[in-house]
Scaffold this motif. Structure first.
Motif, PDB file in Angstrom:
ATOM      1  N   ALA A  26       0.831  -1.207   0.000  1.00  0.00           N
ATOM      2  CA  ALA A  26       0.000   0.000   0.000  1.00  0.00           C
ATOM      3  C   ALA A  26       0.865   1.257   0.000  1.00  0.00           C
ATOM      4  O   ALA A  26       0.586   2.213  -0.728  1.00  0.00           O
ATOM      5  CB  ALA A  26      -0.927   0.002   1.215  1.00  0.00           C
ATOM      6  N   MET A  27       1.927   1.232   0.784  1.00  0.00           N
ATOM      7  CA  MET A  27       2.809   2.401   0.843  1.00  0.00           C
ATOM      8  C   MET A  27       3.513   2.627  -0.493  1.00  0.00           C
ATOM      9  O   MET A  27       3.658   3.763  -0.934  1.00  0.00           O
ATOM     10  CB  MET A  27       3.838   2.243   1.968  1.00  0.00           C
ATOM     11  CG  MET A  27       3.213   2.180   3.361  1.00  0.00           C
ATOM     12  SD  MET A  27       2.079   3.534   3.733  1.00  0.00           S
ATOM     13  CE  MET A  27       3.242   4.840   4.017  1.00  0.00           C
ATOM     14  N   GLU A  28       3.936   1.566  -1.160  1.00  0.00           N
ATOM     15  CA  GLU A  28       4.578   1.718  -2.465  1.00  0.00           C
ATOM     16  C   GLU A  28       3.608   2.249  -3.510  1.00  0.00           C
ATOM     17  O   GLU A  28       3.968   3.072  -4.345  1.00  0.00           O
ATOM     18  CB  GLU A  28       5.181   0.385  -2.928  1.00  0.00           C
ATOM     19  CG  GLU A  28       6.671   0.408  -2.807  1.00  0.00           C
ATOM     20  CD  GLU A  28       7.349  -0.814  -3.361  1.00  0.00           C
ATOM     21  OE1 GLU A  28       7.363  -0.982  -4.596  1.00  0.00           O
ATOM     22  OE2 GLU A  28       7.873  -1.577  -2.546  1.00  0.00           O
ATOM     23  N   ILE A  29       2.369   1.779  -3.465  1.00  0.00           N
ATOM     24  CA  ILE A  29       1.358   2.253  -4.409  1.00  0.00           C
ATOM     25  C   ILE A  29       1.117   3.746  -4.213  1.00  0.00           C
ATOM     26  O   ILE A  29       1.047   4.503  -5.167  1.00  0.00           O
ATOM     27  CB  ILE A  29       0.042   1.459  -4.269  1.00  0.00           C
ATOM     28  CG1 ILE A  29       0.240   0.026  -4.780  1.00  0.00           C
ATOM     29  CG2 ILE A  29      -1.101   2.140  -5.011  1.00  0.00           C
ATOM     30  CD1 ILE A  29      -0.905  -0.910  -4.470  1.00  0.00           C
ATOM     31  N   ARG A  30       1.030   4.188  -2.965  1.00  0.00           N
ATOM     32  CA  ARG A  30       0.801   5.607  -2.674  1.00  0.00           C
ATOM     33  C   ARG A  30       1.919   6.490  -3.197  1.00  0.00           C
ATOM     34  O   ARG A  30       1.708   7.647  -3.513  1.00  0.00           O
ATOM     35  CB  ARG A  30       0.673   5.820  -1.168  1.00  0.00           C
ATOM     36  CG  ARG A  30      -0.673   5.495  -0.626  1.00  0.00           C
ATOM     37  CD  ARG A  30      -0.803   5.973   0.817  1.00  0.00           C
ATOM     38  NE  ARG A  30      -1.981   5.395   1.373  1.00  0.00           N
ATOM     39  CZ  ARG A  30      -2.018   4.274   2.108  1.00  0.00           C
ATOM     40  NH1 ARG A  30      -0.906   3.644   2.392  1.00  0.00           N
ATOM     41  NH2 ARG A  30      -3.151   3.809   2.557  1.00  0.00           N
ATOM     42  N   ARG A  31       3.117   5.954  -3.263  1.00  0.00           N
ATOM     43  CA  ARG A  31       4.272   6.765  -3.662  1.00  0.00           C
ATOM     44  C   ARG A  31       4.588   6.680  -5.154  1.00  0.00           C
ATOM     45  O   ARG A  31       5.611   7.194  -5.594  1.00  0.00           O
ATOM     46  CB  ARG A  31       5.492   6.353  -2.842  1.00  0.00           C
ATOM     47  CG  ARG A  31       5.293   6.674  -1.365  1.00  0.00           C
ATOM     48  CD  ARG A  31       6.501   6.385  -0.557  1.00  0.00           C
ATOM     49  NE  ARG A  31       6.705   4.934  -0.494  1.00  0.00           N
ATOM     50  CZ  ARG A  31       7.647   4.343   0.209  1.00  0.00           C
ATOM     51  NH1 ARG A  31       8.502   5.055   0.893  1.00  0.00           N
ATOM     52  NH2 ARG A  31       7.761   3.044   0.221  1.00  0.00           N
ATOM     53  N   MET A  32       3.705   6.098  -5.932  1.00  0.00           N
ATOM     54  CA  MET A  32       3.946   6.023  -7.375  1.00  0.00           C
ATOM     55  C   MET A  32       4.075   7.429  -7.950  1.00  0.00           C
ATOM     56  O   MET A  32       3.261   8.298  -7.641  1.00  0.00           O
ATOM     57  CB  MET A  32       2.782   5.298  -8.069  1.00  0.00           C
ATOM     58  CG  MET A  32       2.685   3.825  -7.745  1.00  0.00           C
ATOM     59  SD  MET A  32       1.170   3.085  -8.391  1.00  0.00           S
ATOM     60  CE  MET A  32       1.511   3.104 -10.137  1.00  0.00           C
ATOM     61  N   PRO A  33       5.084   7.677  -8.786  1.00  0.00           N
ATOM     62  CA  PRO A  33       5.208   9.000  -9.409  1.00  0.00           C
ATOM     63  C   PRO A  33       3.965   9.340 -10.225  1.00  0.00           C
ATOM     64  O   PRO A  33       3.231   8.461 -10.674  1.00  0.00           O
ATOM     65  CB  PRO A  33       6.433   8.846 -10.322  1.00  0.00           C
ATOM     66  CG  PRO A  33       7.208   7.721  -9.720  1.00  0.00           C
ATOM     67  CD  PRO A  33       6.182   6.785  -9.159  1.00  0.00           C
ATOM     68  N   ASP A  34       3.753  10.627 -10.434  1.00  0.00           N
ATOM     69  CA  ASP A  34       2.553  11.099 -11.121  1.00  0.00           C
ATOM     70  C   ASP A  34       2.553  10.797 -12.610  1.00  0.00           C
ATOM     71  O   ASP A  34       1.507  10.490 -13.184  1.00  0.00           O
ATOM     72  CB  ASP A  34       2.403  12.609 -10.924  1.00  0.00           C
ATOM     73  CG  ASP A  34       2.269  12.973  -9.457  1.00  0.00           C
ATOM     74  OD1 ASP A  34       1.364  12.433  -8.800  1.00  0.00           O
ATOM     75  OD2 ASP A  34       3.075  13.778  -8.975  1.00  0.00           O
ATOM     76  N   LEU A  35       3.721  10.915 -13.240  1.00  0.00           N
ATOM     77  CA  LEU A  35       3.800  10.792 -14.696  1.00  0.00           C
ATOM     78  C   LEU A  35       5.012   9.972 -15.118  1.00  0.00           C
ATOM     79  O   LEU A  35       5.994   9.883 -14.383  1.00  0.00           O
ATOM     80  CB  LEU A  35       3.963  12.180 -15.340  1.00  0.00           C
ATOM     81  CG  LEU A  35       2.936  13.258 -15.032  1.00  0.00           C
ATOM     82  CD1 LEU A  35       3.420  14.602 -15.563  1.00  0.00           C
ATOM     83  CD2 LEU A  35       1.589  12.902 -15.639  1.00  0.00           C
ATOM     84  N   VAL A  36       4.908   9.429 -16.321  1.00  0.00           N
ATOM     85  CA  VAL A  36       6.068   8.924 -17.045  1.00  0.00           C
ATOM     86  C   VAL A  36       6.088   9.722 -18.338  1.00  0.00           C
ATOM     87  O   VAL A  36       5.069   9.831 -19.021  1.00  0.00           O
ATOM     88  CB  VAL A  36       5.961   7.419 -17.351  1.00  0.00           C
ATOM     89  CG1 VAL A  36       7.113   6.971 -18.249  1.00  0.00           C
ATOM     90  CG2 VAL A  36       5.938   6.599 -16.067  1.00  0.00           C
ATOM     91  N   VAL A  37       7.229  10.332 -18.629  1.00  0.00           N
ATOM     92  CA  VAL A  37       7.367  11.083 -19.883  1.00  0.00           C
ATOM     93  C   VAL A  37       8.395  10.368 -20.744  1.00  0.00           C
ATOM     94  O   VAL A  37       9.357   9.789 -20.236  1.00  0.00           O
ATOM     95  CB  VAL A  37       7.747  12.561 -19.646  1.00  0.00           C
ATOM     96  CG1 VAL A  37       6.645  13.270 -18.869  1.00  0.00           C
ATOM     97  CG2 VAL A  37       9.074  12.714 -18.937  1.00  0.00           C
ATOM     98  N   TYR A  38       8.167  10.410 -22.061  1.00  0.00           N
ATOM     99  CA  TYR A  38       9.020   9.667 -22.984  1.00  0.00           C
ATOM    100  C   TYR A  38       9.312  10.501 -24.224  1.00  0.00           C
ATOM    101  O   TYR A  38       8.416  11.121 -24.791  1.00  0.00           O
ATOM    102  CB  TYR A  38       8.315   8.374 -23.396  1.00  0.00           C
ATOM    103  CG  TYR A  38       9.094   7.559 -24.382  1.00  0.00           C
ATOM    104  CD1 TYR A  38      10.075   6.671 -23.952  1.00  0.00           C
ATOM    105  CD2 TYR A  38       8.861   7.673 -25.751  1.00  0.00           C
ATOM    106  CE1 TYR A  38      10.804   5.925 -24.867  1.00  0.00           C
ATOM    107  CE2 TYR A  38       9.590   6.934 -26.664  1.00  0.00           C
ATOM    108  CZ  TYR A  38      10.562   6.058 -26.216  1.00  0.00           C
ATOM    109  OH  TYR A  38      11.285   5.329 -27.112  1.00  0.00           O
ATOM    110  N   LYS A  39      10.594  10.517 -24.605  1.00  0.00           N
ATOM    111  CA  LYS A  39      11.005  11.228 -25.809  1.00  0.00           C
ATOM    112  C   LYS A  39      12.395  10.737 -26.198  1.00  0.00           C
ATOM    113  O   LYS A  39      13.236  10.499 -25.334  1.00  0.00           O
ATOM    114  CB  LYS A  39      11.036  12.736 -25.542  1.00  0.00           C
ATOM    115  CG  LYS A  39      11.395  13.596 -26.740  1.00  0.00           C
ATOM    116  CD  LYS A  39      11.338  15.064 -26.319  1.00  0.00           C
ATOM    117  CE  LYS A  39      11.762  15.988 -27.423  1.00  0.00           C
ATOM    118  NZ  LYS A  39      11.739  17.388 -26.985  1.00  0.00           N
ATOM    119  N   ASP A  40      12.614  10.592 -27.480  1.00  0.00           N
ATOM    120  CA  ASP A  40      13.932  10.227 -28.005  1.00  0.00           C
ATOM    121  C   ASP A  40      14.502   8.967 -27.355  1.00  0.00           C
ATOM    122  O   ASP A  40      15.688   8.899 -27.030  1.00  0.00           O
ATOM    123  CB  ASP A  40      14.925  11.390 -27.837  1.00  0.00           C
ATOM    124  CG  ASP A  40      14.483  12.638 -28.584  1.00  0.00           C
ATOM    125  OD1 ASP A  40      13.807  12.512 -29.629  1.00  0.00           O
ATOM    126  OD2 ASP A  40      14.813  13.745 -28.114  1.00  0.00           O
ATOM    127  N   GLY A  41      13.636   7.978 -27.137  1.00  0.00           N
ATOM    128  CA  GLY A  41      14.106   6.704 -26.600  1.00  0.00           C
ATOM    129  C   GLY A  41      14.403   6.713 -25.112  1.00  0.00           C
ATOM    130  O   GLY A  41      14.977   5.755 -24.597  1.00  0.00           O
TER     131      GLY A  41
END
Length: 141
Positions: A36-51
């Motif tokens: 539960a603690m790990e789920i709560r701390r998931m980052p908000d976004l994943v951004v992807y560009k140029d591999g």
């Protein structure tokens, strides 16, 4: 922040628990186990560009300060390669988790501007435009 990264040419994926596991917030109320603690701390976004992909944790602080203790109180933050983007009354700054761990921090006078991060090679004019939105946001809070 999603719109800022999109305007900079990134693909943006909402990653936090609200988006990845809809409905989980209600189920986890009061639960304090490791998962539960790990789920709560998931980052908000994943951004992807140029591999290249980056975890992005977005924080809003009127004070313009951010330290390791603000994200890693128990010294077990699971996303060691995350970047923290701090939106304050005047700036949008960025610091890596590793930099925080090495004793660095974001202060109102530091020069950790998002536009200076080599990971993004960002367009400073667009970031300045988004800073103006941040100033308006904090005026209404």
């Amino acid at each position: 922040m999603e719109q800022l990264f999109l305007s900079l040419g990134f693909q943006v994926f909402k990653y936090g628990m609200e988006n990845t596991i809809p409905g989980i917030m209600d189920l986890l109320k009061g639960v304090r186990d490791e998962v539960a603690m790990e789920i709560r701390r998931m980052p908000d976004l994943v951004v992807y560009k140029d591999g290249k992909a980056h975890f992005i944790e977005v924080k809003f602080r009127a004070s313009g300060t951010f330290q390791l203790k603000d994200i890693d109180k128990n010294k077990d933050y699971p996303y060691q390669n995350a970047l923290i983007v701090l939106v304050s009354k005047k700036h949008i700054k960025c610091i890596s988790y590793q930099e925080l761990k090495d004793g660095k921090e974001i202060t109102p006078t530091c020069r950790n501007y998002l536009g200076s991060r080599s990971e993004f090679e960002t367009d400073r004019e667009k970031i300045i435009e988004y800073c103006q939105y941040a100033v308006k946001f904090f005026e209404n809070v």
